[in-house]
Design a protein around this motif. Structure first.
Motif, PDB file in Angstrom:
ATOM      1  N   PRO A  82      40.610  27.600  42.928  1.00 56.07           N
ATOM      2  CA  PRO A  82      41.905  27.992  42.354  1.00 56.07           C
ATOM      3  C   PRO A  82      41.672  28.466  40.914  1.00 56.07           C
ATOM      4  N   GLN A  83      41.529  29.749  40.767  1.00 59.43           N
ATOM      5  CA  GLN A  83      41.038  30.323  39.508  1.00 59.43           C
ATOM      6  C   GLN A  83      41.869  29.949  38.279  1.00 59.43           C
ATOM      7  N   PRO A  84      43.209  30.090  38.304  1.00 57.32           N
ATOM      8  CA  PRO A  84      43.960  29.745  37.090  1.00 57.32           C
ATOM      9  C   PRO A  84      43.707  28.318  36.625  1.00 57.32           C
ATOM     10  N   ALA A  85      43.593  27.389  37.583  1.00 60.61           N
ATOM     11  CA  ALA A  85      43.351  25.996  37.211  1.00 60.61           C
ATOM     12  C   ALA A  85      41.968  25.815  36.611  1.00 60.61           C
ATOM     13  N   LEU A  86      40.961  26.426  37.223  1.00 59.30           N
ATOM     14  CA  LEU A  86      39.596  26.267  36.731  1.00 59.30           C
ATOM     15  C   LEU A  86      39.423  26.875  35.342  1.00 59.30           C
ATOM     16  N   LEU A  87      40.094  27.980  35.091  1.00 61.12           N
ATOM     17  CA  LEU A  87      39.940  28.633  33.794  1.00 61.12           C
ATOM     18  C   LEU A  87      40.410  27.748  32.640  1.00 61.12           C
ATOM     19  N   HIS A  88      41.324  26.831  32.907  1.00 57.63           N
ATOM     20  CA  HIS A  88      41.749  25.907  31.859  1.00 57.63           C
ATOM     21  C   HIS A  88      40.629  24.954  31.460  1.00 57.63           C
ATOM     22  N   ARG A  89      39.591  24.834  32.300  1.00 55.66           N
ATOM     23  CA  ARG A  89      38.437  23.989  31.981  1.00 55.66           C
ATOM     24  C   ARG A  89      37.269  24.801  31.403  1.00 55.66           C
ATOM     25  N   ALA A  90      37.336  26.130  31.521  1.00 52.72           N
ATOM     26  CA  ALA A  90      36.178  26.973  31.195  1.00 52.72           C
ATOM     27  C   ALA A  90      36.191  27.416  29.734  1.00 52.72           C
ATOM     28  N   ASP A  91      34.991  27.721  29.235  1.00 53.57           N
ATOM     29  CA  ASP A  91      34.818  28.230  27.876  1.00 53.57           C
ATOM     30  C   ASP A  91      34.559  29.737  27.856  1.00 53.57           C
ATOM     31  N   LEU A  92      34.175  30.288  29.012  1.00 53.64           N
ATOM     32  CA  LEU A  92      33.911  31.727  29.133  1.00 53.64           C
ATOM     33  C   LEU A  92      34.140  32.128  30.574  1.00 53.64           C
ATOM     34  N   PHE A  93      34.748  33.301  30.759  1.00 51.38           N
ATOM     35  CA  PHE A  93      35.037  33.846  32.085  1.00 51.38           C
ATOM     36  C   PHE A  93      34.296  35.170  32.233  1.00 51.38           C
ATOM     37  N   VAL A  94      33.341  35.231  33.150  1.00 54.21           N
ATOM     38  CA  VAL A  94      32.660  36.482  33.480  1.00 54.21           C
ATOM     39  C   VAL A  94      33.426  37.103  34.644  1.00 54.21           C
ATOM     40  N   THR A  95      34.021  38.272  34.434  1.00 56.61           N
ATOM     41  CA  THR A  95      34.999  38.808  35.372  1.00 56.61           C
ATOM     42  C   THR A  95      34.826  40.301  35.594  1.00 56.61           C
ATOM     43  N   HIS A  96      35.301  40.754  36.751  1.00 54.75           N
ATOM     44  CA  HIS A  96      35.332  42.176  37.070  1.00 54.75           C
ATOM     45  C   HIS A  96      36.438  42.901  36.317  1.00 54.75           C
ATOM     46  N   GLY A  97      37.373  42.172  35.749  1.00 54.58           N
ATOM     47  CA  GLY A  97      38.409  42.795  34.936  1.00 54.58           C
ATOM     48  C   GLY A  97      39.637  43.245  35.692  1.00 54.58           C
ATOM     49  N   GLY A  98      39.900  42.671  36.874  1.00 58.56           N
ATOM     50  CA  GLY A  98      41.184  42.923  37.510  1.00 58.56           C
ATOM     51  C   GLY A  98      42.309  42.399  36.632  1.00 58.56           C
ATOM     52  N   ARG A  99      43.460  43.054  36.709  1.00 62.42           N
ATOM     53  CA  ARG A  99      44.572  42.672  35.830  1.00 62.42           C
ATOM     54  C   ARG A  99      44.930  41.202  35.980  1.00 62.42           C
ATOM     55  N   ALA A 100      45.081  40.730  37.223  1.00 59.59           N
ATOM     56  CA  ALA A 100      45.483  39.341  37.427  1.00 59.59           C
ATOM     57  C   ALA A 100      44.460  38.381  36.847  1.00 59.59           C
ATOM     58  N   SER A 101      43.185  38.674  37.021  1.00 56.34           N
ATOM     59  CA  SER A 101      42.148  37.784  36.491  1.00 56.34           C
ATOM     60  C   SER A 101      42.188  37.732  34.970  1.00 56.34           C
ATOM     61  N   LEU A 102      42.386  38.866  34.332  1.00 57.32           N
ATOM     62  CA  LEU A 102      42.444  38.881  32.878  1.00 57.32           C
ATOM     63  C   LEU A 102      43.653  38.101  32.359  1.00 57.32           C
ATOM     64  N   LEU A 103      44.789  38.224  33.054  1.00 58.30           N
ATOM     65  CA  LEU A 103      45.961  37.472  32.616  1.00 58.30           C
ATOM     66  C   LEU A 103      45.806  35.986  32.907  1.00 58.30           C
ATOM     67  N   ASP A 104      45.088  35.632  33.994  1.00 57.80           N
ATOM     68  CA  ASP A 104      44.727  34.224  34.195  1.00 57.80           C
ATOM     69  C   ASP A 104      43.953  33.700  32.987  1.00 57.80           C
ATOM     70  N   ALA A 105      43.027  34.515  32.489  1.00 62.47           N
ATOM     71  CA  ALA A 105      42.216  34.106  31.344  1.00 62.47           C
ATOM     72  C   ALA A 105      43.071  33.926  30.095  1.00 62.47           C
ATOM     73  N   VAL A 106      44.023  34.825  29.871  1.00 65.15           N
ATOM     74  CA  VAL A 106      44.896  34.693  28.701  1.00 65.15           C
ATOM     75  C   VAL A 106      45.702  33.408  28.782  1.00 65.15           C
ATOM     76  N   GLN A 107      46.272  33.140  29.955  1.00 67.59           N
ATOM     77  CA  GLN A 107      47.107  31.948  30.084  1.00 67.59           C
ATOM     78  C   GLN A 107      46.297  30.660  29.935  1.00 67.59           C
ATOM     79  N   ALA A 108      44.974  30.763  30.152  1.00 65.30           N
ATOM     80  CA  ALA A 108      44.096  29.604  29.939  1.00 65.30           C
ATOM     81  C   ALA A 108      43.409  29.652  28.584  1.00 65.30           C
ATOM     82  N   THR A 109      43.651  30.693  27.797  1.00 65.87           N
ATOM     83  CA  THR A 109      43.012  30.943  26.496  1.00 65.87           C
ATOM     84  C   THR A 109      41.485  30.891  26.597  1.00 65.87           C
ATOM     85  N   THR A 110      40.949  31.525  27.651  1.00 65.29           N
ATOM     86  CA  THR A 110      39.508  31.553  27.890  1.00 65.29           C
ATOM     87  C   THR A 110      38.968  32.950  27.617  1.00 65.29           C
ATOM     88  N   PRO A 111      38.081  33.136  26.637  1.00 62.12           N
ATOM     89  CA  PRO A 111      37.513  34.461  26.370  1.00 62.12           C
ATOM     90  C   PRO A 111      36.769  35.010  27.593  1.00 62.12           C
TER      91      PRO A 111
END
Length: 381
Positions: free
Chosen positions: A278-307
């Motif tokens: 469950p990506q949004p939940a995991l991102l709240h635990r992460a310090d860095l997100f390596v991503t393909h840059g889909g819009r939803a994934s990037l906004l998941d990262a913002v909501q988790a404040t994960t660079p």
């Protein structure tokens, strides 16, 4: 209220910012989409009506689109997929929706922005309609006058409609985050609304505890390119370089690779390779997100404040990661980056608190957006 989606694996979850608030506001919501989304509708507690086909699953379609990307790059891929394939499939979707909405007329249509058949069906029947930005909004606007509208003209004339136009658009982020590089915007700019995600994506029921002494890196290249058989070798090679880079960084990592996970291995117990999380939940635990840059994934990262470290592959993804890098929300690399290059940028982002600070400011900006009020939107459409 009718919501429509096109057959891309992640596209119903990209519309949660519409579906969730509509249900919370007491509206009856029905999803009109290809059969592949029946389960997604059930999970969200909305009616499902089959409309259109799972045409993106056709191997010939996938290989031809992949060949455009491999041979001529992302611009050729976008022109072929969104300027030709999507308009070609609009007729069948419009036919299904006109029949369905003649029997049961919705009060409001929220059509995925790339669902060209839904836009036409709503127009033919005189229904209030808004386009929901799934991340492809800027790309569609960029191609509209040169590719998409000319390709739709014959179909519109057959239904006694004037020049094809894109309905007013809802977008789940500040407009200037993703639209600032377009040469022009339509007469009505997209309307920014708050982003929400489905509850099942916020529950992290299984968690492997990590060392507090090391940062946690989460890596995922999404579902779109992995689902395209012609691009799977490219994506698998990217995952191998990412895993090799992680071995060189003092961190713990979780790599979510879908059905490619069974082909990836790590000799180091610090790195866990899984099919899905469950990506949004995991991102709240992460310090860095390596991503393909889909819009939803990037906004998941913002909501988790994960660079982020963005490696945009196709469609809107390269532009998205460049936009985030310009805002200081992380860094961008080419999909062909080597393991040494990836490891170097990982270390830079993990070691620079400015990226986390920029993410915190971005999250606050995102949270200030208003929830969509669908009664008011219907009355103004």
């Amino acid at each position: 209220m009718a919501v429509t989606a096109e057959p891309i694996p992640s596209h119903v979850s990209a519309l949660d910012y519409v579906i969730g608030p509509a249900l919370d506001q007491g509206h009856d919501v029905a999803l009109y989409a290809p059969l592949m989304f029946r389960r997604e509708a059930r999970r969200r507690g909305v009616e499902f009506h089959r409309a259109g086909t799972d045409w993106t699953c056709d191997r010939t379609v996938q290989h031809t689109a992949s060949d455009h990307w491999t041979a001529a790059g992302n611009a050729s891929f976008n022109g072929y997929v969104f300027g030709r394939l999507w308009p070609d499939r609009a007729e069948a979707k419009a036919r299904d929706l006109i029949a369905a909405w003649t029997r049961t007329r919705p009060d409001l249509v929220i059509a995925e922005c790339s669902d060209l058949g839904a836009h036409l069906a709503a127009r033919v029947l005189g229904l209030p309609v808004l386009a929901a930005d799934n991340g492809l909004g800027p790309l569609l606007l960029d191609l509209w006058d040169t590719d998409i509208a000319p390709a739709l003209t014959r179909l519109y004339k057959e239904h006694d409609q004037d020049t094809p136009t894109l309905p007013e658009m809802l977008t789940p982020a500040p407009v200037d985050w993703f639209y600032e590089t377009l040469p022009h915007l339509p007469s009505r700019s997209p309307r920014a609304v708050r982003r929400t995600v489905a509850k099942d994506r916020t529950d992290l029921t299984e968690w492997r505890e990590t060392s507090a002494a090391r940062p946690l890196v989460y890596a995922s290249l999404g579902t779109l390119a992995t689902a395209m058989s012609g691009l799977r070798p490219t994506v698998e090679a990217m995952y191998r370089e990412i895993v090799a880079a992680l071995l060189a960084v003092d961190c713990e990592a979780i790599v979510s690779a879908g059905d490619l996970a069974e082909h990836l291995h790590s000799p180091d117990p610090r790195i866990t390779i899984v099919r899905h999380v469950p990506q949004p939940a995991l991102l709240h635990r992460a310090d860095l997100f390596v991503t393909h840059g889909g819009r939803a994934s990037l906004l998941d990262a913002v909501q988790a404040t994960t660079p982020v470290l963005g490696m945009g592959i196709l469609a809107d993804q390269p532009g998205n990661v460049d936009a985030f890098a310009r805002r200081g929300l992380g860094r961008a690399l080419d999909p062909a980056a080597t393991r040494d290059e990836i490891a170097g940028v990982m270390a830079v982002v993990l070691g620079d608190p400015a990226h986390a600070a920029a993410m915190t400011a971005a999250e606050a900006e995102l949270a200030r957006l208003p929830l969509p009020d669908f009664t008011a939107l219907r009355d103004s459409s």
